[in-house]
Write an enzyme that holds these catalytic residues in place. Structure first.
Site, PDB file in Angstrom:
ATOM      1  N   TYR A 282      -2.398  -0.769  10.344  1.00 17.24           N
ATOM      2  CA  TYR A 282      -2.465  -1.082   8.908  1.00 17.24           C
ATOM      3  C   TYR A 282      -1.150  -0.677   8.247  1.00 17.24           C
ATOM      4  O   TYR A 282      -0.556  -1.432   7.459  1.00 17.24           O
ATOM      5  CB  TYR A 282      -3.650  -0.349   8.290  1.00 17.24           C
ATOM      6  CG  TYR A 282      -3.866  -0.600   6.813  1.00 17.24           C
ATOM      7  CD1 TYR A 282      -4.481  -1.771   6.371  1.00 17.24           C
ATOM      8  CD2 TYR A 282      -3.460   0.336   5.858  1.00 17.24           C
ATOM      9  CE1 TYR A 282      -4.685  -2.002   5.017  1.00 17.24           C
ATOM     10  CE2 TYR A 282      -3.662   0.110   4.504  1.00 17.24           C
ATOM     11  CZ  TYR A 282      -4.284  -1.056   4.088  1.00 17.24           C
ATOM     12  OH  TYR A 282      -4.479  -1.281   2.744  1.00 17.24           O
TER      13      TYR A 282
ATOM     14  N   SER B 125       0.858  -1.194   0.000  1.00 18.31           N
ATOM     15  CA  SER B 125       0.000   0.000   0.000  1.00 18.31           C
ATOM     16  C   SER B 125       0.889   1.237   0.000  1.00 18.31           C
ATOM     17  O   SER B 125       2.075   1.165   0.366  1.00 18.31           O
ATOM     18  CB  SER B 125      -0.846  -0.009   1.276  1.00 18.31           C
ATOM     19  OG  SER B 125      -1.506   1.223   1.468  1.00 18.31           O
TER      20      SER B 125
HETATM   21  N1  NAD Z   1      -8.662  -0.035  -1.396  1.00 23.44           N
HETATM   22  C1  NAD Z   1      -7.557   0.679  -1.141  1.00 23.44           C
HETATM   23  O1  NAD Z   1      -7.612   1.921  -1.044  1.00 23.44           O
HETATM   24  C2  NAD Z   1      -6.236  -0.016  -0.971  1.00 23.44           C
HETATM   25  C3  NAD Z   1      -5.079   0.772  -1.001  1.00 23.44           C
HETATM   26  C4  NAD Z   1      -3.841   0.151  -0.853  1.00 23.44           C
HETATM   27  C5  NAD Z   1      -3.759  -1.213  -0.666  1.00 23.44           C
HETATM   28  N2  NAD Z   1      -4.909  -1.966  -0.636  1.00 23.44           N
HETATM   29  C6  NAD Z   1      -4.756  -3.404  -0.429  1.00 23.44           C
HETATM   30  O2  NAD Z   1      -5.280  -4.074  -1.547  1.00 23.44           O
HETATM   31  C7  NAD Z   1      -5.672  -5.405  -1.165  1.00 23.44           C
HETATM   32  C8  NAD Z   1      -7.071  -5.654  -1.681  1.00 23.44           C
HETATM   33  O3  NAD Z   1      -7.937  -4.737  -1.044  1.00 23.44           O
HETATM   34  P1  NAD Z   1      -9.290  -4.182  -1.721  1.00 23.44           P
HETATM   35  O4  NAD Z   1      -9.258  -2.726  -1.559  1.00 23.44           O
HETATM   36  O5  NAD Z   1      -9.480  -4.783  -3.046  1.00 23.44           O
HETATM   37  O6  NAD Z   1     -10.329  -4.764  -0.639  1.00 23.44           O
HETATM   38  P2  NAD Z   1     -11.660  -5.623  -0.748  1.00 23.44           P
HETATM   39  O7  NAD Z   1     -12.216  -5.638   0.624  1.00 23.44           O
HETATM   40  O8  NAD Z   1     -12.493  -5.128  -1.881  1.00 23.44           O
HETATM   41  O9  NAD Z   1     -11.125  -7.080  -1.154  1.00 23.44           O
HETATM   42  C9  NAD Z   1     -10.347  -7.819  -0.241  1.00 23.44           C
HETATM   43  C10 NAD Z   1     -10.140  -9.229  -0.738  1.00 23.44           C
HETATM   44  O10 NAD Z   1      -9.366  -9.910   0.256  1.00 23.44           O
HETATM   45  C11 NAD Z   1     -10.068 -11.065   0.651  1.00 23.44           C
HETATM   46  N3  NAD Z   1      -9.803 -11.362   2.051  1.00 23.44           N
HETATM   47  C12 NAD Z   1      -9.978 -10.577   3.140  1.00 23.44           C
HETATM   48  N4  NAD Z   1      -9.647 -11.249   4.265  1.00 23.44           N
HETATM   49  C13 NAD Z   1      -9.249 -12.486   3.839  1.00 23.44           C
HETATM   50  C14 NAD Z   1      -8.793 -13.645   4.499  1.00 23.44           C
HETATM   51  N5  NAD Z   1      -8.680 -13.704   5.842  1.00 23.44           N
HETATM   52  N6  NAD Z   1      -8.492 -14.723   3.759  1.00 23.44           N
HETATM   53  C15 NAD Z   1      -8.615 -14.707   2.406  1.00 23.44           C
HETATM   54  N7  NAD Z   1      -9.042 -13.658   1.727  1.00 23.44           N
HETATM   55  C16 NAD Z   1      -9.352 -12.549   2.444  1.00 23.44           C
HETATM   56  C17 NAD Z   1     -11.536 -10.796   0.396  1.00 23.44           C
HETATM   57  O11 NAD Z   1     -12.244 -12.022   0.274  1.00 23.44           O
HETATM   58  C18 NAD Z   1     -11.435 -10.013  -0.913  1.00 23.44           C
HETATM   59  O12 NAD Z   1     -11.293 -10.933  -1.996  1.00 23.44           O
HETATM   60  C19 NAD Z   1      -5.538  -5.448   0.353  1.00 23.44           C
HETATM   61  O13 NAD Z   1      -4.331  -6.070   0.696  1.00 23.44           O
HETATM   62  C20 NAD Z   1      -5.497  -3.983   0.744  1.00 23.44           C
HETATM   63  O14 NAD Z   1      -4.854  -3.781   1.962  1.00 23.44           O
HETATM   64  C21 NAD Z   1      -6.140  -1.401  -0.804  1.00 23.44           C
END
Ligand code: NAD
Length: 252
Positions: free
Chosen positions: A157, A144
């Site tokens: 986080y 991130s």
């Molecule tokens: N959305 C943002 O602004 C952002 C920014 C930087 C990084 N991220 C990172 O991107 C990644 C994806 O996030 P997103 O924004 O798409 O979120 P999201 O909530 O839309 O999707 C999260 C995904 O992770 C899976 N997941 C969550 N807990 C889990 C577990 N215990 N076991 C298996 N799968 C699990 C969910 O089933 C889903 O498929 C994460 O690592 C998040 O930290 C997101």
């Protein structure tokens, strides 16, 4: 041949059922790969994945990345179904609550580190032996913007995502000689459920968008492009890298 073409490649995507991971599954399939998508919530996941690929190109498996047997089982299932795993995307992650670090509780610390850090390590633990046995591969871990800079009020986080960067760099060095590339993507704000849940009631997403030099949050498909590029042969000399895709935030 176009080095971003993934025809004949097999991939596993942890956290592949929503947001960035779902967009990555979609793009991997569009580029020709077969994909095993793993994540939580089988009913939601099946709805999300419906229509993304056909039976030959997409498998689904319910996996909690905190569960070692489930993670190893998913890697084994992908290897059995596809014959090999060339690409692994360790993307599963959860948000923290919003507030000063002293307000966080131990169970939240354990949950965040259990999913955002331990889950990625478990993926690596089972992906790497498989790739070593098959002559190589490419791994992308999702960090991130909070993995390369501090963000107030989401300290745990931030810590979990900094740890993903350290893990990525060390594991890239361990495997550079083995034709396994290990990289990370570091997105800024992405329009997914995670972002909205994390800031809901604290900061409107429109205010976050306004704070980005590009004056918008990103779409999951834009981050998927960065992930799939790192995973493709187009990035053949790139390992141990953290690809920041944050609309310019960390350039300041
Ligand atoms: N959305 C943002 O602004 C952002 C920014 C930087 C990084 N991220 C990172 O991107 C990644 C994806 O996030 P997103 O924004 O798409 O979120 P999201 O909530 O839309 O999707 C999260 C995904 O992770 C899976 N997941 C969550 N807990 C889990 C577990 N215990 N076991 C298996 N799968 C699990 C969910 O089933 C889903 O498929 C994460 O690592 C998040 O930290 C997101």
């Amino acid at each position: 041949m176009n080095a971003t073409d993934l025809t004949g490649k097999a991939a596993i995507v942890f956290g592949g059922t929503a947001g960035i991971g779902l967009a990555t599954v979609r793009l991997l399939i569009e580029r020709g790969a077969r994909v095993l998508a793993a994540g939580l919530n089988s009913s939601d996941a099946r709805v999300a994945l419906a229509g993304v690929g056909d039976e030959a190109s997409l498998l689904w498996r319910e996996v909690d990345v905190r569960d070692e047997a489930a993670v190893s089982g998913a890697v084994a299932a992908a290897a059995e179904a596809f014959g090999r795993v060339d690409i692994a995307i360790n993307n599963a992650g959860v948000e923290s609550s919003f507030g000063p670090v002293q307000d966080a509780q131990q169970d939240e610390f354990d949950k965040l580190m259990g999913i955002n850090l331990r889950g990625i390590w478990l993926g690596l633990k089972y992906e790497i032996p498989h790739m070593l046995a098959h002559g190589g591969g490419a791994i992308v871990n999702t960090s991130s913007q909070a993995g390369v800079a501090g963000i107030a009020n989401v300290a745990l986080y931030t810590a979990s995502k900094h740890a993903v960067v350290g893990l990525t760099r060390a594991v890239a060095l361990e495997n550079a000689i083995h034709n396994i590339r290990v990289n990370a993507v570091a997105p800024g704000p992405v329009d997914t459920g995670l972002l909205h849940r994390m800031v809901d009631g604290h900061i409107p997403v429109s205010v976050i968008a306004d704070s980005v030099p590009m004056k918008r949050v990103s779409q999951p498909a834009e981050i998927a492009e960065a992930i799939v590029w790192l995973a493709s042969d187009a990035a053949s000399y790139v390992t141990g890298h953290v690809l920041v895709a944050d609309g310019g935030i960390t350039a300041a």
